[in-house]
Scaffold this active site. Sequence first.
Site, mmCIF file in Angstrom:
data_model
loop_
_atom_site.group_PDB
_atom_site.id
_atom_site.type_symbol
_atom_site.label_atom_id
_atom_site.label_comp_id
_atom_site.label_asym_id
_atom_site.label_seq_id
_atom_site.Cartn_x
_atom_site.Cartn_y
_atom_site.Cartn_z
ATOM 1 N N GLY A 148 5.772 -8.650 6.625
ATOM 2 C CA GLY A 148 5.171 -8.652 5.253
ATOM 3 C C GLY A 148 6.280 -8.476 4.095
ATOM 4 O O GLY A 148 7.385 -9.174 4.213
ATOM 5 N N ILE A 149 5.698 -7.802 3.148
ATOM 6 C CA ILE A 149 6.742 -7.604 2.043
ATOM 7 C C ILE A 149 8.088 -6.737 2.484
ATOM 8 O O ILE A 149 8.857 -7.233 2.105
ATOM 9 C CB ILE A 149 5.742 -6.642 1.208
ATOM 10 C CG1 ILE A 149 4.719 -7.544 0.198
ATOM 11 C CG2 ILE A 149 6.748 -6.112 -0.128
ATOM 12 C CD1 ILE A 149 3.732 -6.719 -0.529
ATOM 13 N N GLY B 157 3.533 1.857 3.619
ATOM 14 C CA GLY B 157 2.366 2.045 3.058
ATOM 15 C C GLY B 157 1.183 1.852 3.916
ATOM 16 O O GLY B 157 1.144 0.643 4.587
ATOM 17 N N LEU C 41 -15.369 4.445 -0.042
ATOM 18 C CA LEU C 41 -16.030 5.006 -1.462
ATOM 19 C C LEU C 41 -15.752 6.649 -1.095
ATOM 20 O O LEU C 41 -16.036 7.114 -0.336
ATOM 21 C CB LEU C 41 -17.413 4.759 -1.571
ATOM 22 C CG LEU C 41 -17.669 3.397 -1.882
ATOM 23 C CD1 LEU C 41 -19.336 3.142 -1.851
ATOM 24 C CD2 LEU C 41 -17.107 2.758 -3.068
ATOM 25 N N TYR D 67 -5.706 5.853 -2.101
ATOM 26 C CA TYR D 67 -4.790 4.793 -2.183
ATOM 27 C C TYR D 67 -4.159 4.913 -3.511
ATOM 28 O O TYR D 67 -3.027 4.819 -4.021
ATOM 29 C CB TYR D 67 -5.196 3.399 -1.929
ATOM 30 C CG TYR D 67 -3.866 2.268 -1.896
ATOM 31 C CD1 TYR D 67 -3.084 2.530 -0.653
ATOM 32 C CD2 TYR D 67 -4.078 1.514 -2.811
ATOM 33 C CE1 TYR D 67 -2.064 1.260 -0.973
ATOM 34 C CE2 TYR D 67 -2.984 0.360 -2.962
ATOM 35 C CZ TYR D 67 -1.994 0.352 -1.902
ATOM 36 O OH TYR D 67 -1.130 -0.506 -1.938
ATOM 37 N N LYS E 161 -0.449 5.948 -4.859
ATOM 38 C CA LYS E 161 0.389 5.099 -5.714
ATOM 39 C C LYS E 161 0.613 5.371 -7.197
ATOM 40 O O LYS E 161 1.624 5.202 -7.702
ATOM 41 C CB LYS E 161 -0.118 3.429 -5.745
ATOM 42 C CG LYS E 161 -0.214 2.980 -4.181
ATOM 43 C CD LYS E 161 1.143 2.730 -3.478
ATOM 44 C CE LYS E 161 1.266 2.147 -2.402
ATOM 45 N NZ LYS E 161 2.459 2.047 -1.950
ATOM 46 N N THR F 299 -0.366 -12.098 1.654
ATOM 47 C CA THR F 299 0.042 -11.421 2.920
ATOM 48 C C THR F 299 -0.997 -11.491 4.050
ATOM 49 O O THR F 299 -2.125 -11.958 3.916
ATOM 50 C CB THR F 299 0.581 -9.873 2.795
ATOM 51 O OG1 THR F 299 -0.732 -9.313 2.347
ATOM 52 C CG2 THR F 299 1.258 -9.653 1.583
#
Length: 459
Positions: free
Chosen positions: A230-231, A302, A308, A365, A369, A400
Amino acid sequence: MTDTYTALVSRGWGRDVAKRLGLPQPVPLRRHDPAAPLLPGPALVIGEGASTEQLVSALEGWGVEVRRDAEAFAQSSRTEANGSGPRRLGAIVLMLDGVQHPRDLAGPVLAAGKALRSLAPCARVVTVSRRASVQDEPAVAAARQGVDGLLRSLAKELRAGATGNGVLLAEGVSADAPSVLGALRFLLSGRSAFVDGQFLTVGTAGGSLPADAERPLEGKVAVVTGAARGIGSSIARTLARDGARVVVVDVPAAGESLARVANDIHGTALQLDITKPDAGERILTHALSRHGGLDIVVHNAGITRDKLLANMDAARWDSVIAVNIAAQLQINEALLASDRFGEGARIISVASTSGIAGNRGQTNYAASKAGVIGMVRSTAARLASRGGTANAVAPGFIETEMTAKIPFATREIARRLNSLQQGGQPQDVAEAIAFLASDAAGGISGGVLRVCGQNMVGQ
């Protein structure tokens, strides 16, 4: 990952149907091509004074044809028109560093407005202005902050893959400082394809321009975490393309993919759980023993564990915090404690637009971040004494394997919720990181560069 809709509506009958129905019409973006010129046409530079002349000189040194009069260009382009129509501008550079009052914006900004219809597809509009400060007189601060609003609004008006971004100069930084020119070149180039409506702040006169614009990381040693796919894989490949020797890091379970990336870029692989207490020491030891130094660290690893908050459990919360931010803090502490982490070192962390604007079901998350953004701001001050920098890159919707698993309707909506009306590519994130890792970005530190196509959330 492919975006079939963008391919369909960018040409032929698909484009005609989309136009008649009023549907979004994203176009394939102009990305980096070493064989292509910096711009797809001349640059119109609007402004007066010494700083304007400095930038004109730099542009001409990069092989860019510079025009100074929008009306004269329009007339000449019609006269020089061939079978494909009149010539188009590749960029507008708007010099606003001298504004002292909001009234000063009218002349240059309206002149730029008259030239917008002459822009080529995937052209660039870049403002160069001063950062507003509480020390400024109220009128000066109002004028300088006004550039923020007008640039972000203009970026939402541009079409056909064109982008609008700005370079902000701190007091005492001249328009010909290396990092100003480096930021300008990045924003004009295909490397900034998915950066839109954003500002790069040059806080000091530091930095230096590379001898070879295509190999700006020559001689550097870089580490990329989460690099197996991926990235992360794209970051590693881009840093290697730009001349760096790269150590790719990922968990042992991804060892096969990690080895493939390392082999492809002639780098080395380190299988490592970055949450382990000795992760920083192991990274440093590997880089020193295999490559003789360490100059660049890219924190890309990551995970997500979405729920929720009412349904969130400790395992989901703790695992995301551990990987996404606590591991970075721990590794950075080990690096900063060593005198072997090179002079002029670069730390670049991958944040997220979720950490800026929040996202439903991602409290863990988003906290991690947002924590990354706070971390780089603080770390930047600690690196300053050794000429180093720390910055973050915040991707928006990037194509991705993970986003490909999003339900079709949700994925299509997410792709279109930005000014460029499409998802970005892993390469777009990698290009921004490669720029921030370069010597040309030495005057940029503690910042967050969004790579999101001007996503319609947050700033």
